[in-house]
Design a protein around this motif. Structure first.
Motif, PDB file in Angstrom:
ATOM      1  N   ASP A   1      22.800  35.242  29.804  1.00  0.00           N
ATOM      2  CA  ASP A   1      22.070  36.219  28.983  1.00  0.00           C
ATOM      3  C   ASP A   1      22.776  36.447  27.648  1.00  0.00           C
ATOM      4  O   ASP A   1      23.946  36.131  27.470  1.00  0.00           O
ATOM      5  N   ASP A   2      22.002  37.012  26.746  1.00  0.00           N
ATOM      6  CA  ASP A   2      22.448  37.185  25.378  1.00  0.00           C
ATOM      7  C   ASP A   2      23.771  37.930  25.238  1.00  0.00           C
ATOM      8  O   ASP A   2      24.670  37.494  24.518  1.00  0.00           O
TER       9      ASP A   2
ATOM     10  N   ARG B   1      22.721  28.072  27.486  1.00  0.00           N
ATOM     11  CA  ARG B   1      21.706  28.687  26.623  1.00  0.00           C
ATOM     12  C   ARG B   1      20.390  27.944  26.743  1.00  0.00           C
ATOM     13  O   ARG B   1      19.324  28.527  26.825  1.00  0.00           O
ATOM     14  N   LYS B   2      20.501  26.623  26.745  1.00  0.00           N
ATOM     15  CA  LYS B   2      19.309  25.789  26.856  1.00  0.00           C
ATOM     16  C   LYS B   2      18.587  26.058  28.180  1.00  0.00           C
ATOM     17  O   LYS B   2      17.371  26.110  28.262  1.00  0.00           O
ATOM     18  N   LYS B   3      19.408  26.203  29.205  1.00  0.00           N
ATOM     19  CA  LYS B   3      18.867  26.372  30.544  1.00  0.00           C
ATOM     20  C   LYS B   3      18.418  27.792  30.839  1.00  0.00           C
ATOM     21  O   LYS B   3      17.643  28.034  31.760  1.00  0.00           O
ATOM     22  N   GLY B   4      18.949  28.723  30.064  1.00  0.00           N
ATOM     23  CA  GLY B   4      18.595  30.127  30.284  1.00  0.00           C
ATOM     24  C   GLY B   4      19.389  30.791  31.403  1.00  0.00           C
ATOM     25  O   GLY B   4      18.966  31.784  31.982  1.00  0.00           O
ATOM     26  N   THR B   5      20.550  30.248  31.699  1.00  0.00           N
ATOM     27  CA  THR B   5      21.363  30.828  32.774  1.00  0.00           C
ATOM     28  C   THR B   5      22.389  31.838  32.255  1.00  0.00           C
ATOM     29  O   THR B   5      23.176  32.371  33.031  1.00  0.00           O
TER      30      THR B   5
END
Ligand code: M6R
Length: 366
Positions: A184-185, A178-182
């Motif tokens: 998706d929601d 989540r921190k890295k953005g790898t």
């Protein structure tokens, strides 16, 4: 103190719905959609930026690390190396200051793991711990870490500590992703929703204990056994084999299912039980072919399958159905039937389940 169970191991196996829940309590909120691990909060950015993560452990904890490798690589896209602590140490390993070393240890006292951590620390790496025993040596020397909160594990064969380690690794991978953005929601939400359902699904598998005991009775006199799995089921196969070895003294090996044809297939005859993880997933069809290869040589197949499966059910000698879940979480379920098989086989052979010969709960010699 065995809570009505005949052995600590059986009690600890049955505690897993609760111990997994204890592990994610306060760390996971499905409604609000977050995951957090207080213990490593200050290192989240560092983890998200890491070029490499090295996981070190021994025995069952090393198997948990292998599951962690799949989780971290899939969800965070950070390369992970998993090392036996004892081998890591004596190989003059390449460690950089921006490496993160994660030690996994139930007891937090394992000498090989301690020594490997000290080495990594001396080379300037950030060292983190995933331990069960609060205040243990490893939890004290690490920069930070997360406890597994499985409660005391008395049986020498690790069971609930393993599922708690895998749960912490799942939470860690999710938090970093989540921190890295790898991640998706929608996928994130799907995984955490499924994670919260795991304790109930483990309980459903435990209800199958009588059927698993019947299967154990069929194979209790085996002299060898093979455990096969692919992807994140491969470490579960290794763990299944270790569990059988250490408490029933039956020689067992875990293999990636596709490697069977490169050697172990020569061992297969009508006497050989082959435990296969054949749950639904990307390698399902390949595993079905592996099962057919075993059957063609008259080996006996005991398959762990997903509820609703028909194909493997039709060809396996025995099967154990488990509920469906997210692919990343299957090790938390597939490992349960193997724990029970080993337990019942060991009891039927009259072995000392909680204190197997030659073994100690924590290995404090290098
Ligand atoms: O306490 P640790 O997790 O560091 O212990 C590592 C191994 O000694 C341990 O997992 C051992 O393999 C168990 N007996 C397995 O059931």
């Amino acid at each position: 103190e065995k809570g009505g169970y005949e052995h600590f191991m059986l009690k600890e196996i049955h505690e897993q719905p609760r111990s997994i829940k204890d592990c994610f309590r306060g760390r996971l909120n499905v409604d609000e959609g977050w995951v957090k691990l207080g213990g490593i909060k200050d290192y989240e950015t560092k983890l998200a930026n890491a070029k490499r993560i090295i996981m070190i452990a021994c025995g069952t904890s090393w198997h948990a690390a292998l599951v962690g490798e799949y989780l971290f690589e899939d969800l965070t896209r950070i390369p992970v190396e998993v090392e036996y602590a004892s081998e890591f140490r004596y190989r003059n390993p390449i460690i950089n200051e921006d490496d993160i070393v994660i030690a996994i240890s139930q007891s937090g006292e394992t000498a090989d793991t301690m020594a490997a951590l000290n080495l990594a620390k001396s080379k300037g790496a950030t060292i983190l711990g995933i331990c069960n025993v609060v205040g243990s040596s490893i939890s004290r020397i690490t920069d930070a870490g997360s406890y597994t909160h499985a409660g005391p594990e008395i049986g020498v064969a690790s069971t609930k500590a393993f599922t708690a380690q895998v749960t912490v690794l799942t939470l860690m991978a999710l938090a970093i992703a989540r921190k890295k953005g790898t991640l998706d929601d929608s996928r994130f939400r799907r995984i955490i929703t499924e994670l919260e359902l795991i304790p109930n699904k483990v309980a459903k598998i435990l209800e199958k204990a009588p059927k698993i005991e019947e299967i154990a009775a069929v194979y209790k006199d085996a002299t060898n056994a093979l455990y096969l799995g692919r992807g994140n089921s491969f470490p579960v196969a290794l763990e299944g084999a270790l569990k059988l070895k250490e408490i029933s003294y039956i020689h067992a090996e875990g293999y990636p299912a596709a490697e069977m044809k490169h050697g172990p297939i020569a061992l297969i005859d009508e006497e050989m039980p082959v435990f296969v993880i054949a749950t639904k997933g990307p390698s399902y069809e390949k595993v079905v072919s592996n099962i057919q290869e075993v059957k063609a040589r008259k080996g006996k197949i005991i398959a762990v399958i997903t509820e609703g499966d028909t194909q493997v059910k039709a060809i396996a000698d025995h099967y154990i159905e488990i509920p469906d879940t997210d692919e990343n979480l299957t090790p938390l379920l597939t490992t349960i039937p193997f724990q029970l098989i080993s337990y019942y086989v060991a009891v039927m052979r009259g072995a000392n389940v909680d204190q197997p010969r030659n073994l100690a709960k924590s290995v404090t010699v290098e």
